[in-house]
Design a protein around this motif. Structure first.
Motif, short mmCIF file in Angstrom:
data_model
loop_
_atom_site.label_atom_id
_atom_site.label_comp_id
_atom_site.label_asym_id
_atom_site.label_seq_id
_atom_site.Cartn_x
_atom_site.Cartn_y
_atom_site.Cartn_z
N PRO A 75 0.85 -1.19 -0.22
CA PRO A 75 0.11 0.00 -0.05
C PRO A 75 0.83 1.17 0.07
O PRO A 75 0.69 2.42 -0.68
CB PRO A 75 -0.87 -0.10 1.41
N HIS B 192 0.96 6.24 -6.94
CA HIS B 192 0.10 7.07 -7.50
C HIS B 192 0.30 8.57 -7.46
O HIS B 192 -0.34 9.36 -8.22
CB HIS B 192 -1.27 6.77 -6.60
N ALA C 80 2.19 1.62 -3.41
CA ALA C 80 1.07 1.95 -4.39
C ALA C 80 0.77 3.40 -4.24
O ALA C 80 0.50 4.24 -5.21
CB ALA C 80 -0.14 1.21 -4.00
N PHE C 81 0.90 4.06 -2.93
CA PHE C 81 0.45 5.25 -2.68
C PHE C 81 1.59 6.27 -3.26
O PHE C 81 1.22 7.40 -3.94
CB PHE C 81 0.41 5.59 -1.24
#
Length: 306
Positions: free
Chosen positions: A90, A97, A93-94
């Protein structure tokens, strides 16, 4: 995903498709761990080859310790496989992004990422020796008093919780795909497996100047005063030369392997957790809270009052 596609075709043609459909989602989560899983049988084979050559020298290899080393490595791979998707993914991914750039994978960007991953590894590895919190996980790898291929598998099951993976997150923030980062990291560790040996002496000077070699890594595993906290590189040794942490192996000073405060135990949990226990025991001792908490980020040898 070429590797996953190849494995998928192999399993589909083997008649074991239902089993593959069960485990494939887990493997697809982390190609880094998939590389480790595929490489492990080769690691075992190479170790057995080495074992046949050095089995009569108890200073170089002990069969019971070697089995324990592979068990320690299996524990590390298990926790990474189970918890990386919950803890590390996560965050990557953050960062990705909110990336600064859109970097396409080419030969140039792939080579650049390979070098940058090793740069991050250098600082992660250096911190793993100079910051006690990180050392609490890394000490397991250094606690053996022998140097052979099984020593490379001597890893800590707490690594995923310890947070060393955070050193690579900036690469995702810049714009490198986290999958590429993971693949580069995994291939780097595959390379590093092969430098844990006493059978390979010094290589050509040009290779020794640029790359991390068995000679350089033997020094890194030494507890000799002149060898401690040197040669942090993963694939390359140039960052050690650049940042002043390089030390060559000297024939007049044979490497004494291990840590300065040895822990002799066959218990896997003790091997994984003994430094955490010592660190929190030091924190628990009376004193100002600021001084007590310094045990988390000060070097392992730091004592209050210094």
């Amino acid at each position: 995903m070429a590797l996953m596609d190849w494995l998928n075709s192999v399993w589909q043609n083997s008649g074991l498709a239902p089993l593959w459909e069960t485990i494939a989602p887990w493997l697809a989560l982390d190609e880094r761990q998939l590389i480790f899983m595929v490489a492990t049988p080769f690691f075992i084979g190479v170790f057995l080859w080495e074992f046949l050559k050095i089995r009569h020298n108890a200073e170089l290899v002990d069969s019971r310790e070697s089995i324990r080393n592979f068990m320690l490595g299996a524990g590390y791979q298990t926790t990474e496989l189970l918890f990386a998707g919950l803890i590390a993914f996560p965050v990557y991914a953050f960062a990705y992004h909110h990336r600064l750039l859109d970097i396409e994978l080419t030969w140039f960007t792939g080579a650049l990422l390979w070098v940058l991953t090793d740069f991050c590894f250098y600082w992660m590895h250096r911190s793993s020796h100079r910051v006690r919190w990180f050392w609490a996980a890394h000490v397991t790898h250094h606690s053996s008093e022998r140097m052979n291929f099984s020593t490379a598998m001597r890893q800590n099951a707490t690594n995923i919780f310890n947070g060393g993976w955070l050193f690579y997150v900036p690469l995702a923030f810049v714009g490198f795909n986290p999958v590429w980062i993971g693949v580069c990291y995994a291939l780097s560790l595959v390379y590093q497996f092969f430098i844990h040996t006493t059978l390979v002496k010094r290589l050509h000077p040009a290779i020794e100047y640029v790359f991390n070699t068995p000679s350089h890594h033997r020094v890194h595993h030494g507890r000799n005063p002149d060898y401690i906290d040197t040669n942090y590189g993963g694939v390359f040794i140039v960052f050690d030369r650049l940042f002043g942490t390089f030390t060559p192996e000297r024939d007049e000073e044979p490497v004494e392997y291990g840590i300065t405060r040895p822990v002799y135990s066959n218990n896997l949990l003790v091997n994984w957790c003994h430094e955490y226990v010592d660190m929190f025991r030091d924190i628990k001792q009376r004193g100002p809270i600021g001084q007590r908490l310094k045990h988390l980020w000060k070097p392992p040898e730091w004592e209050r009052g210094e």
